[in-house]
Structure formats: structure tokens, C-alpha cells
Scaffold this active site. Structure first.
Site, PDB file in Angstrom:
ATOM      1  N   LYS A 243     -24.099  29.005  44.559  1.00 23.38           N
ATOM      2  CA  LYS A 243     -22.811  29.290  43.924  1.00 23.38           C
ATOM      3  C   LYS A 243     -21.756  29.368  45.019  1.00 23.38           C
ATOM      4  O   LYS A 243     -21.867  30.173  45.939  1.00 23.38           O
ATOM      5  CB  LYS A 243     -22.887  30.618  43.156  1.00 23.38           C
ATOM      6  CG  LYS A 243     -21.522  31.144  42.672  1.00 23.38           C
ATOM      7  CD  LYS A 243     -21.637  32.406  41.810  1.00 23.38           C
ATOM      8  CE  LYS A 243     -20.269  33.018  41.520  1.00 23.38           C
ATOM      9  NZ  LYS A 243     -20.312  34.235  40.700  1.00 23.38           N
TER      10      LYS A 243
ATOM     11  N   ASP B 112     -13.182  34.758  43.787  1.00 22.80           N
ATOM     12  CA  ASP B 112     -13.318  35.015  42.353  1.00 22.80           C
ATOM     13  C   ASP B 112     -12.355  36.123  41.933  1.00 22.80           C
ATOM     14  O   ASP B 112     -12.647  37.304  42.087  1.00 22.80           O
ATOM     15  CB  ASP B 112     -14.774  35.417  42.030  1.00 22.80           C
ATOM     16  CG  ASP B 112     -14.970  35.732  40.551  1.00 22.80           C
ATOM     17  OD1 ASP B 112     -14.067  35.421  39.747  1.00 22.80           O
ATOM     18  OD2 ASP B 112     -16.039  36.283  40.210  1.00 22.80           O
TER      19      ASP B 112
ATOM     20  N   LYS C 242      -9.771  40.351  37.325  1.00 20.92           N
ATOM     21  CA  LYS C 242     -10.410  41.585  37.791  1.00 20.92           C
ATOM     22  C   LYS C 242      -9.341  42.599  38.177  1.00 20.92           C
ATOM     23  O   LYS C 242      -8.226  42.224  38.551  1.00 20.92           O
ATOM     24  CB  LYS C 242     -11.278  41.291  39.029  1.00 20.92           C
ATOM     25  CG  LYS C 242     -12.548  40.505  38.769  1.00 20.92           C
ATOM     26  CD  LYS C 242     -13.276  40.226  40.089  1.00 20.92           C
ATOM     27  CE  LYS C 242     -14.482  39.326  39.916  1.00 20.92           C
ATOM     28  NZ  LYS C 242     -15.589  39.910  39.171  1.00 20.92           N
TER      29      LYS C 242
ATOM     30  N   ASP D 108     -18.061  35.616  47.160  1.00 21.65           N
ATOM     31  CA  ASP D 108     -18.659  34.979  45.988  1.00 21.65           C
ATOM     32  C   ASP D 108     -19.155  33.557  46.290  1.00 21.65           C
ATOM     33  O   ASP D 108     -19.687  32.877  45.426  1.00 21.65           O
ATOM     34  CB  ASP D 108     -17.650  34.965  44.833  1.00 21.65           C
ATOM     35  CG  ASP D 108     -18.319  35.155  43.480  1.00 21.65           C
ATOM     36  OD1 ASP D 108     -19.474  35.606  43.446  1.00 21.65           O
ATOM     37  OD2 ASP D 108     -17.685  34.831  42.457  1.00 21.65           O
TER      38      ASP D 108
ATOM     39  N   ASP E 298     -14.417  35.402  33.727  1.00 22.37           N
ATOM     40  CA  ASP E 298     -14.972  36.024  34.928  1.00 22.37           C
ATOM     41  C   ASP E 298     -16.484  35.794  35.042  1.00 22.37           C
ATOM     42  O   ASP E 298     -17.087  36.102  36.062  1.00 22.37           O
ATOM     43  CB  ASP E 298     -14.650  37.528  34.933  1.00 22.37           C
ATOM     44  CG  ASP E 298     -14.817  38.156  36.301  1.00 22.37           C
ATOM     45  OD1 ASP E 298     -14.971  37.393  37.283  1.00 22.37           O
ATOM     46  OD2 ASP E 298     -14.794  39.398  36.394  1.00 22.37           O
TER      47      ASP E 298
ATOM     48  N   ARG F 258     -22.061  31.201  36.365  1.00 24.76           N
ATOM     49  CA  ARG F 258     -23.065  30.513  35.537  1.00 24.76           C
ATOM     50  C   ARG F 258     -22.521  29.216  34.985  1.00 24.76           C
ATOM     51  O   ARG F 258     -23.245  28.250  34.801  1.00 24.76           O
ATOM     52  CB  ARG F 258     -23.548  31.456  34.428  1.00 24.76           C
ATOM     53  CG  ARG F 258     -22.509  31.834  33.429  1.00 24.76           C
ATOM     54  CD  ARG F 258     -22.869  33.067  32.622  1.00 24.76           C
ATOM     55  NE  ARG F 258     -22.673  34.306  33.375  1.00 24.76           N
ATOM     56  CZ  ARG F 258     -22.896  35.522  32.892  1.00 24.76           C
ATOM     57  NH1 ARG F 258     -23.352  35.666  31.660  1.00 24.76           N
ATOM     58  NH2 ARG F 258     -22.687  36.593  33.631  1.00 24.76           N
TER      59      ARG F 258
HETATM   60  N1  BES Z   1     -18.961  37.228  41.211  1.00 21.07           N
HETATM   61  C1  BES Z   1     -19.115  38.127  40.136  1.00 21.07           C
HETATM   62  C2  BES Z   1     -20.348  39.027  40.280  1.00 21.07           C
HETATM   63  C3  BES Z   1     -20.322  39.995  41.432  1.00 21.07           C
HETATM   64  C4  BES Z   1     -19.895  41.296  41.241  1.00 21.07           C
HETATM   65  C5  BES Z   1     -20.762  39.620  42.684  1.00 21.07           C
HETATM   66  C6  BES Z   1     -19.886  42.183  42.295  1.00 21.07           C
HETATM   67  C7  BES Z   1     -20.760  40.522  43.742  1.00 21.07           C
HETATM   68  C8  BES Z   1     -20.325  41.808  43.550  1.00 21.07           C
HETATM   69  C9  BES Z   1     -19.264  37.356  38.841  1.00 21.07           C
HETATM   70  O1  BES Z   1     -18.579  36.157  38.775  1.00 21.07           O
HETATM   71  C10 BES Z   1     -18.714  38.209  37.759  1.00 21.07           C
HETATM   72  O2  BES Z   1     -17.552  38.454  37.763  1.00 21.07           O
HETATM   73  N2  BES Z   1     -19.583  38.635  36.843  1.00 21.07           N
HETATM   74  C11 BES Z   1     -19.196  39.460  35.760  1.00 21.07           C
HETATM   75  C12 BES Z   1     -19.821  38.902  34.514  1.00 21.07           C
HETATM   76  C13 BES Z   1     -19.291  39.474  33.252  1.00 21.07           C
HETATM   77  C14 BES Z   1     -17.841  39.081  33.041  1.00 21.07           C
HETATM   78  C15 BES Z   1     -20.120  38.968  32.088  1.00 21.07           C
HETATM   79  C16 BES Z   1     -19.690  40.876  36.057  1.00 21.07           C
HETATM   80  O3  BES Z   1     -20.752  41.015  36.659  1.00 21.07           O
HETATM   81  O4  BES Z   1     -18.976  41.826  35.726  1.00 21.07           O
HETATM   82 ZN    ZN Z   2     -18.182  35.250  40.555  1.00 18.26          ZN
HETATM   83 MN    MN Z   3     -16.581  36.393  38.123  1.00 15.65          MN
END
Ligand code: BES
Ligand code: ZN
Ligand code: MN
Length: 481
Positions: free
Chosen positions: A248, A253, A260, A271, A330, A334
Site C-alpha cells: 500500500k 492519507d 481525518k 501510510d 478514508d 483496500r
Molecule cells: N491508513 C489508515 C489506517 C491507519 C490508522 C494506519 C492509523 C496507521 C495508523 C486507513 O486508511 C484508514 O484510515 N482506515 C480507517 C478505516 C475506516 C474508515 C473503515 C480506520 O482505520 O479508521
Molecule cells: Zn490509509
Molecule cells: Mn484512510
């Protein structure tokens, strides 16, 4: 800094310090010292009550041309593993740094622990300080050389390759979003491939659309820097196997339109850690030259909320034909990987391993020091767990077989939806990825959201990007294919 083999006498070593590794209650390694030095040392050891307990370091100043002796405890004989030596070597080199020593000799390392020691020294000595204005008038500082007493050249070579690959990944992860974006990341990949004699293809935003990678394309749409798809190839004469590593590569992000909040956006330059790990792995593969065909694939994009950003409710068709309903912009990792895994599957590999800072939910489940492991193949999962025990990169397997949980990524309007809600978030994310892995292909997914980044200095980690996954995958490649 260099780690080299030293084959002279311990008593004639001309560096700043001698570093002895002491197994608990066993001081036999000190027999290498001159009788008088040894006698004095034993007296001090006794008064200090040092036994060689794990994680204890006793510094004994000498004051001659040899400035100090360090005794580093590695604990009880039966409990010693590679990771103990990796951590204690880092402790040793950090003490040298503190003491402003330039050269040291490490003594008392068994042959089968030498690679771990080299890794611990190099990783422990790492610092990301390129953006700090130097106050020392360009004078060299830091540890310059660590000698390994009667070290085996091959072990030293392997330790160097493993550690330098991880450091390469760390350096990239630590670069901020204003330096590394999808375009500059692709240039870095090209340069790496050129330097190492690897094949490298970079696809731009137009190619990406033409290839039907509209998921990756959509994630990148909100940024003024377009996405890139990167494919690096190592191909030996008659490979026994074909392995694909997928990373990835979200160079930043922000969350996109589902933006966020400040606290969560902070550190999101990391990220791209999965992608950086893939590059580190490809660098080492070029040096190790295994008899395996290895592909490195990176989906690089910046998730931003610009005027042309993808939206909640959007329906996007991925490369394998499946449609994705966007619930939350966010959950972009995936979506990006949907296309990359589809592409990976078209290569008809024996197996795919993907690495992604995918979900905060994985950190909730396992804590921030352990990666989630998901796999459709028990043997592959076991092999990765075995590699992980050797490299000290913690992983823990989570399930893919919960059919009720799987229903959460079913969509009313498309084939899948990109968020399955709060509970089991790491699992539903992995299940989403699985939709894009070709039938019959062995696949493992590492959710490295936690261990990709360290909030503090500990063991051989420094605050910042860790390069997690690089040695794990290399260990897997060397011992299981
Ligand atoms: N890059 C983030 C996940 C992440 C969070 C990586 C903290 C490292 C530290 C990912 O893209 C994300 O934002 N995931 C969301 C998914 C949700 C919106 C379903 C999450 O984990 O809150
Ligand atoms: Zn992410
Ligand atoms: Mn994200």
C-alpha cells in the site's frame, strides 16, 4: 557505519571499547583478556553485582587508549534467541554513541547469532536526521565501525543486506508528503531498479485508467499529484517459484472527503510503509539473488479531498470486474489494493504477500507492536509465523472464516462496500482484499498499521518509520521457497 570481522587479538585492539556479551553467570568469554585486566575486571563485576542479566549493561572505564569495556547481559542461556542479541547489540552501539566512541569490538557472539548482531548494530545506530541543520561544521560524528570478533564473512554480509534493506525502507517512510508523493515515489523505484539491475515499469494516471485500475485511479483523484502504479521485477534464469509482494503506497492519507481530524491525520505520511517495505525487499532480493522470481507491486496515491476527489456513494469497477461501493473515502487502502491484487493475480504467481497500514482497528485488536496476519493458506501462515519468530517482527493471525462478519462488506448497489463498520474492522478489511485475490492463489495479508511506526525509541527502533516487514519477508523468502 561498517560492521567488519576482526581477527586480531582482543588485547591488541585499537578502538575505543570492547563490548563483551555475557550469558548469565558465565564469564568465560573474559578469558580472552590478559590475566591482569581480567582480574581487575572480575573485582569490579563482583562489587557491582553484575551477573549478565538480560538488558543490563555495565560500563567499566579504563582510561587508557582503550577507553572502556562494556559488559552486556544477554540473560539465561536457555532463553537466548536472535532477538535478544539484536536488542542487546543495539543497546551496545547506542551506548557507544552516547560516549562518542568511534570504534568498538563486539566479543562473545555465537556463529548463529552473528547475523542478528549485525542487524541490531546497524538498526540501533539508525537516525533520520537529514533535515536537521548540522551544528558541527561538517565534522564526522557517530559510530564509525563495529568489529565482530572472528566474525563470519557470510553472516556479516547477510546481516548487512537485511538491515540495509530495512533502513532503506525506514528512510523512505520518514520522508514527508511534500517530498515523497506518488510521482517521486515512482522515480525512486525506477532509480532503485536501475542501480540494482532490476526491471521496473511505472504506469501513469492515463495508463492506470486504460488498464482498468479505476479503484486506484479514484483514490488518487482528489490530489493534484496523480497516482502511479509501480511494477518491479527480479527474474533469475530458471526460477523455482514466483512470488509477488504488494505494498500500500498512500504517500499521504488525509482521509479524503471523509477527512481525518488533526490528531489522526498526523503521521499519515507513514501510510506508504507497505510500499516502502516492498522497495526494501526488492533491493535486498537483487543483492541476495535467490532462485525465485520476485515481483514488487505498489499502488501509489495521495488521498486528498480536492474538487475532483472520489466521494462516499461512488460506485467504482476494479480491474477484476468487481464493483465497489464507497462508504467511506478514508477506507482508501483496500480500494487501492483491490486493483493491485487483481493485477498481481493475473501474474499467476505461486503466492502473494501484501503489506498495508490498513486499519486502526488492527491496532485496537493487537496493540501497536504486532501486525495482523491473514491468510487463505495455513502452510503459508505457519511459515510466516516461523520467519517472524526469527526476525523479531511480531505477527498474529486473525480469522477470515467468519461468514456473518463477511456479510458486512456486501453492498446493496455493488458487489462489495469498502467499509464494514466498527467491529472486526481489521477482519472485514482483509475480507474485502480477499475479493480481489484470484481463485486458488495462496495469499497472505499483513496489516502493519501498528508496527510500521514507532512513537518512541526502543530496542533497535527509533521514533518514526520502522521498516517493519522487510526482514520478515526476506527471511520467509530465504527459508521457505
Ligand atoms: N491508513 C489508515 C489506517 C491507519 C490508522 C494506519 C492509523 C496507521 C495508523 C486507513 O486508511 C484508514 O484510515 N482506515 C480507517 C478505516 C475506516 C474508515 C473503515 C480506520 O482505520 O479508521
Ligand atoms: Zn490509509
Ligand atoms: Mn484512510
Amino acid at each position: 557505519m561498517d560492521v567488519v570481522s576482526y581477527r586480531g587479538s582482543v588485547n591488541e585492539y585499537e578502538g575505543d571499547c570492547l563490548v563483551f556479551f555475557i550469558t548469565e553467570s558465565d564469564f568465560s568469554v573474559l578469558d580472552l583478556l590478559r590475566e591482569d585486566t581480567k582480574k581487575n575486571l572480575k573485582k569490579i563485576i563482583k562489587t557491582e553485582g553484575f551477573k549478565g542479566e538480560k538488558e543490563k549493561l555495565l560500563k567499566i572505564p579504563l582510561g587508557d587508549q582503550m577507553k572502556s569495556i562494556y559488559l552486556v547481559g544477554v540473560g539465561k542461556k536457555d532463553l537466548i534467541d536472535d532477538e535478544v542479541y539484536r536488542r542487546m547489540s543495539a543497546m551496545g552501539v547506542r551506548q557507544m554513541k552516547k560516549d562518542k566512541y568511534r570504534r568498538g569490538l563486539f566479543i562473545g557472539v555465537d556463529k548463529d547469532k552473528e547475523r542478528a548482531v549485525v542487524e541490531g548494530v546497524l538498526l540501533g545506530n539508525y537516525e533520520f536526521d537529514k533535515y536537521k541543520t548540522r551544528k558541527d561544521n561538517g565534522n564526522e560524528k557517530g559510530v564509525k565501525e563495529v568489529g565482530l570478533y572472528e566474525g563470519d564473512e557470510e553472516n556479516i554480509r547477510l546481516g548487512n543486506i537485511f538491515a540495509e534493506a530495512q533502513i532503506y525502507a525506514r528512510n523512505l517512510v520518514n520522508e514527508p508528503g511534500n517530498v515523497i508523493n506518488p510521482v517521486t515515489l515512482s522515480e525512486i523505484a525506477k532509480k532503485l531498479a536501475e542501480d540494482k539491475g532490476l526491471e521496473c515499469k511505472v504506469y501513469d494516471e492515463k495508463d492506470i485508467q486504460e488498464m482498468g485500475m479505476l479503484a486506484l485511479y479514484s483514490v488518487g483523484k482528489g490530489s493534484s499529484t496523480p497516482p502511479r502504479f509501480i511494477h518491479i521485477i527480479y527474474k533469475p534464469e530458471k526460477p523455482r517459484k514466483k512470488v509477488v509482494f504488494v505494498g500500500k503506497g498512500l504517500t499521504f492519507d488525509s482521509g479524503g472527503l471523509n477527512i481525518k481530524t488533526g490528531d489522526y491525520m498526523r503521521t499519515m505520511k507513514i501510510d506508504k510503509s507497505g510500499a516502502c517495505a516492498v522497495l526494501g525487499i526488492m533491493k535486498a532480493v537483487a543483492e541476495l539473488k535467490p532462485n525465485i522470481e520476485v515481483h514488487g507491486l505498489i499502488g501509489a496515491a495521495e488521498n486528498m479531498p480536492g474538487g475532483s476527489a472520489y466521494r462516499p456513494d461512488d460506485i467504482i469497477r476494479a480491474k477484476n470486474g468487481k464493483t465497489i461501493e464507497i462508504d467511506n473515502t478514508d477506507a482508501e487502502g483496500r480500494v487501492t489494493l483491490a486493483d493491485v491484487l487483481s493485477y498481481a493475480s493475473e501474474l499467476k504467481p505461486d503466492l502473494i504477500i501484501d503489506m498495508a497500514t490498513l486499519t486502526g482497528a488492527c491496532m485496537v485488536a493487537l496493540g501497536e507492536y504486532t501486525a495482523g496476519l491473514f491468510s487463505n493458506d495455513d502452510d503459508l501462515a505457519r511459515s510466516l509465523e516461523e520467519a517472524s519468530r526469527k526476525t523479531g517482527e511480531r505477527i498474529w493471525r486473525l480469522p477470515l472464516d467468519d461468514e456473518r462478519l463477511r456479510k458486512k462488506i456486501k453492498s446493496n448497489v455493488a458487489d462489495v462496500v469498502n467499509s464494514g463498520g466498527r467491529y472486526g474492522g481489521a477482519i472485514t478489511a482483509a475480507m474485502f482484499l480477499q475479493e480481489f485475490v484470484g481463485e486458488g492463489i495462496k495469499w497472505a495479508h499483513l496489516d502493519i498499521a501498528g508496527p510500521a511506526y514507532s512513537k518512541e525509541d526502543f530496542f533497535y527502533y527509533q521514533k518514526g518509520g520502522t521498516g517493519f516487514g522487510v526482514r520478515l519477508c526476506l527471511e520467509y523468502l530465504l527459508s521457505n521457497t
